[in-house]
Structure formats: structure tokens, C-alpha cells
Design an enzyme around this catalytic site. Structure first.
Site, PDB file in Angstrom:
ATOM      1  N   HIS A 220      -1.620   2.983  -7.466  1.00 31.64           N
ATOM      2  CA  HIS A 220      -2.908   3.616  -7.801  1.00 31.64           C
ATOM      3  C   HIS A 220      -2.702   5.043  -8.294  1.00 31.64           C
ATOM      4  O   HIS A 220      -3.294   5.987  -7.785  1.00 31.64           O
ATOM      5  CB  HIS A 220      -3.840   3.595  -6.589  1.00 31.64           C
ATOM      6  CG  HIS A 220      -4.122   2.230  -6.047  1.00 31.64           C
ATOM      7  ND1 HIS A 220      -4.652   1.225  -6.813  1.00 31.64           N
ATOM      8  CD2 HIS A 220      -3.931   1.696  -4.813  1.00 31.64           C
ATOM      9  CE1 HIS A 220      -4.788   0.127  -6.088  1.00 31.64           C
ATOM     10  NE2 HIS A 220      -4.343   0.387  -4.871  1.00 31.64           N
TER      11      HIS A 220
ATOM     12  N   THR B  44     -24.156  -6.564 -17.359  1.00 31.27           N
ATOM     13  CA  THR B  44     -23.811  -5.150 -17.184  1.00 31.27           C
ATOM     14  C   THR B  44     -23.842  -4.387 -18.501  1.00 31.27           C
ATOM     15  O   THR B  44     -23.901  -3.156 -18.503  1.00 31.27           O
ATOM     16  CB  THR B  44     -22.424  -4.998 -16.544  1.00 31.27           C
ATOM     17  OG1 THR B  44     -21.456  -5.717 -17.324  1.00 31.27           O
ATOM     18  CG2 THR B  44     -22.424  -5.540 -15.131  1.00 31.27           C
TER      19      THR B  44
ATOM     20  N   LYS C  27       0.832  -1.204   0.000  1.00 28.88           N
ATOM     21  CA  LYS C  27       0.000   0.000   0.000  1.00 28.88           C
ATOM     22  C   LYS C  27       0.870   1.258   0.000  1.00 28.88           C
ATOM     23  O   LYS C  27       2.067   1.185  -0.182  1.00 28.88           O
ATOM     24  CB  LYS C  27      -0.959  -0.016   1.195  1.00 28.88           C
ATOM     25  CG  LYS C  27      -1.908  -1.211   1.195  1.00 28.88           C
ATOM     26  CD  LYS C  27      -2.805  -1.260  -0.037  1.00 28.88           C
ATOM     27  CE  LYS C  27      -3.902  -0.232  -0.036  1.00 28.88           C
ATOM     28  NZ  LYS C  27      -4.834  -0.380  -1.181  1.00 28.88           N
TER      29      LYS C  27
END
Length: 363
Positions: free
Chosen positions: A90, A212, A72
Site C-alpha cells: 500500500h 456510479t 500486511k
């Protein structure tokens, strides 16, 4: 390779287990592991595997040619990052912390090899925590629906979590059946979510690409629980927006496993904030009734042993090929260099909005 302590106190997973660390050492690699109070595996296990040890946070002084490995986010210091970093950065989809990270790497001459982009030629991840993210997320959702979820959360084994799910299953003898739908049910996260729901005695509705493509929101709103396990790399119409959530819906709990909060790729844009281990559920007043949202961005850490074992086993082959021409690392490097070039050519003079849109488009 240098395995750093995780800066986030609720991050108990590891990218490399002691079992796989031993394999790396046996192949002649030098592996240094930092001290960490929350890591699920004790430091002595790494010592027994032949690893060197270092104090918490000492990666900043590691040799220039070291690969700094974690999971992280990095701590906010140092301001300049000079190493090659392997973790889930990210930083390519317009997330709020993308610009500061890219700025630090650009200033320090460092590199990000984002594990999110460790993929094969079809774009499928080579090492992922998805199954356990889905499992933990769906488990939390059904426990909350039954009023049996309280914070702060704590790491568990799968056996311990399953025991709680079986209690819920047994409590449903009166026939108050929970109705749940998993979106992205055929992917890693979706499979994990379905397995957790089954352990709780819930037979989930399973939606994937076909469902979807032409989303039936009325049917979606007719379930008690929605688990979103869809990862998209390009903007798509939202699955549910605020104006879809009418007052007479049955839906009361959403677990957003994907947790793209703050990104333009967020398929549940009515939710603009993540939840955490201290307060795992956020109640939103939409229409005339609340909607409870679980959006924890490190769900697999709730099951740290199982999640770490699976991830490390998938990652180790690529770590052994890190210095070679392994195409999965080449794709990681290309994603970073292209994004960094976009950053340098279009600096965030407008606060970053233009850059983030340009950067997102390339990936």
C-alpha cells in the site's frame, strides 16, 4: 522463499497454505516458515509439507536472495530493507505510511513486489482476498445494524459467521426489513458482500459502473446500509462527502470495504480513520444524527481459513514462475521501480505532499 510471521496481532491469514507449500517444495523450492502464534494453520502442517522453520521475526537475517513473503505491514525495524518483499505494501496511492516504507527500501536496496499490483494486462488482480473482504464487511454491517456486533472481533469459520447471519434473518420475521446497497456489486468484493447480505435475509440493491457514473445520492441515502466495494486507481468525485449527509437521511451504517482512508482516492472522504478488531465501529456525528462507519483494513482475516485457501490457490502458479519472465511480476517490478524513481527525483522535502501526488499520478 521465506514466509514471515505477521506483525499485526489480528492477522491470522497466510499467503501460502500448507497444501500449496507442499507443491512448492515438490518443485524444488526451499520454503522457510516462521513460527507464529496467531496463524490459522499450525506450524506442524508446514513441517509435514517439507518446509524448514525459523523463529518469529528472523526474516531480517534471511539470505540476501530470499523472497520475504507476507500479507500486511512490516515491523518498523530494521530501518533499511535489503530483501525482495512480497506483500500488500500500500505504498503507491498516497497512503500515510508510504513514504517511510519507500525510504527504508531505498536506503537498503530492497524491492517491493506489491501484491496489489499482481495483475493481468487489463489490470485485474491475479490473486485477491476481495470476495472474503466483501463477505466479512457486509456481515459486520448487518450485524451492527441489528445491534449484534460487539468488539473485540475474533476469527470465525464461514459456517460460524453464517449461523449468526441466519439468526438475524430469522429475527426479521416481524418485517423490519433492512435496506442495503452494495456499490461495486459486480466485482469480487461486491459479490462477497451481496452473498453475505443474502445469507442475512437482505436482498441488496446492486450498483456498479453504470450507477456510479451518474450517482443518485438521494437513493443512496434512502438505504439503511451502504457497503462500498469499489477500488479506484485514479481520483474520482466522492460517492459521499460530509455535505451530502443531510440530517433527514435514512442511512445509518456504512461499511467501507475498500478502506482507502488517508488516500486522495478515498471515495468516502468524510471518514479519515480506520477502525479495527477492538473497536470495529466508529460513530461520526454528521448533521443531527450519527453515522456508524466500519473501515477495517484486514476484513478477510475474520474468515482466515477460507480467505487463505482461495488466495494461496491463485498465488501459487505465479510463485512457481517467480524467477522467470512472468508478466504479472514484471508489472509489479515496474510499479515499484517507477515509484522509487519518482521518490528519488522528487524527495519529500515538503513533508511528502509533492512526492505523494507525483507518485499517485503514475500509478
Amino acid at each position: 522463499m521465506w514466509v514471515r510471521h505477521e506483525n499485526r496481532s489480528t492477522e491470522c491469514r497466510v499467503p501460502i497454505t500448507p497444501r500449496d507449500a507442499r507443491v512448492l517444495v515438490q518443485h524444488g523450492l526451499r520454503l522457510t516458515v516462521e513460527e507464529s502464534p496467531q496463524r490459522v494453520f499450525p506450524l506442524t502442517d508446514y513441517v509435514d509439507a517439507g518446509c524448514a522453520t525459523a523463529p518469529t521475526g528472523s526474516w531480517t537475517g534471511a539470505p540476501d536472495d530470499a523472497y520475504i513473503i507476507g500479507l500486511k505491514e512490516l515491523p518498523s525495524e530494521p530501518a533499511r530493507l535489503r530483501h525482495r518483499h512480497i506483500y500488500f505494501g500500500h505504498a503507491y496511492k498516497g497512503q500515510p505510511d508510504a513514504l517511510p516504507l519507500l525510504h527504508r527500501l531505498a536506503d537498503g536496496g530492497g524491492t517491493l513486489l506489491d501484491l496489489e499490483h499482481l495483475t493481468d494486462e487489463r489490470g485485474a488482480r491475479r490473486a485477491a482476498f476481495g470476495y472474503w473482504a466483501g463477505y466479512a464487511g457486509a456481515a459486520l454491517a448487518v450485524l451492527h445494524w441489528w445491534g449484534r456486533l460487539t468488539g473485540p472481533l475474533e476469527p470465525l469459520s464461514r459456517d460460524e459467521l453464517d449461523a449468526r447471519l441466519h439468526e438475524v434473518r430469522d429475527a426479521d420475521a416481524a418485517g423490519q426489513g433492512v435496506s442495503a446497497v452494495v456499490i461495486g456489486a459486480l466485482g469480487r468484493s461486491g459479490r462477497g458482500a451481496c452473498d453475505a447480505l443474502e445469507a442475512a435475509g437482505v436482498t441488496p440493491t446492486r450498483w456498479d459502473v453504470a450507477e456510479t457514473r451518474n450517482l443518485d445520492r438521494e437513493t443512496l441515502l434512502a438505504h439503511d446500509i451502504v457497503v462500498n466495494a469499489v477500488l479506484t486507481t485514479r481520483p474520482v468525485p466522492p460517492f459521499l462527502a460530509a455535505d451530502h449527509l443531510k440530517a433527514d437521511r435514512r442511512l445509518s451504517v456504512i461499511c467501507d470495504v475498500t478502506c482507502d482512508v488517508g488516500s486522495e482516492l478515498n471515495v468516502l472522504p468524510f471518514n479519515d480513520a480506520a477502525t479495527d478488531w477492538l473497536r470495529p465501529v466508529r460513530s461520526l456525528q454528521i448533521g443531527n444524527r450519527p453515522l456508524d462507519v466500519i473501515a477495517i483494513d484486514n476484513l478477510p482475516s475474520l474468515l482466515p481459513t477460507e480467505a487463505s485457501d482461495d488466495f494461496s490457490a491463485a498465488l501459487i502458479a505465479h510463485l512457481l514462475a517467480l524467477g522467470d519472465t512472468d508478466p504479472v511480476w514484471a508489472r509489479c517490478r515496474e510499479a515499484f521501480t517507477t515509484t522509487l524513481a519518482t521518490y528519488r527525483n522528487h524527495p519529500p522535502a515538503d513533508g511528502g505532499e509533492t512526492f505523494l501526488k507525483r507518485g499517485t499520478a503514475h500509478v
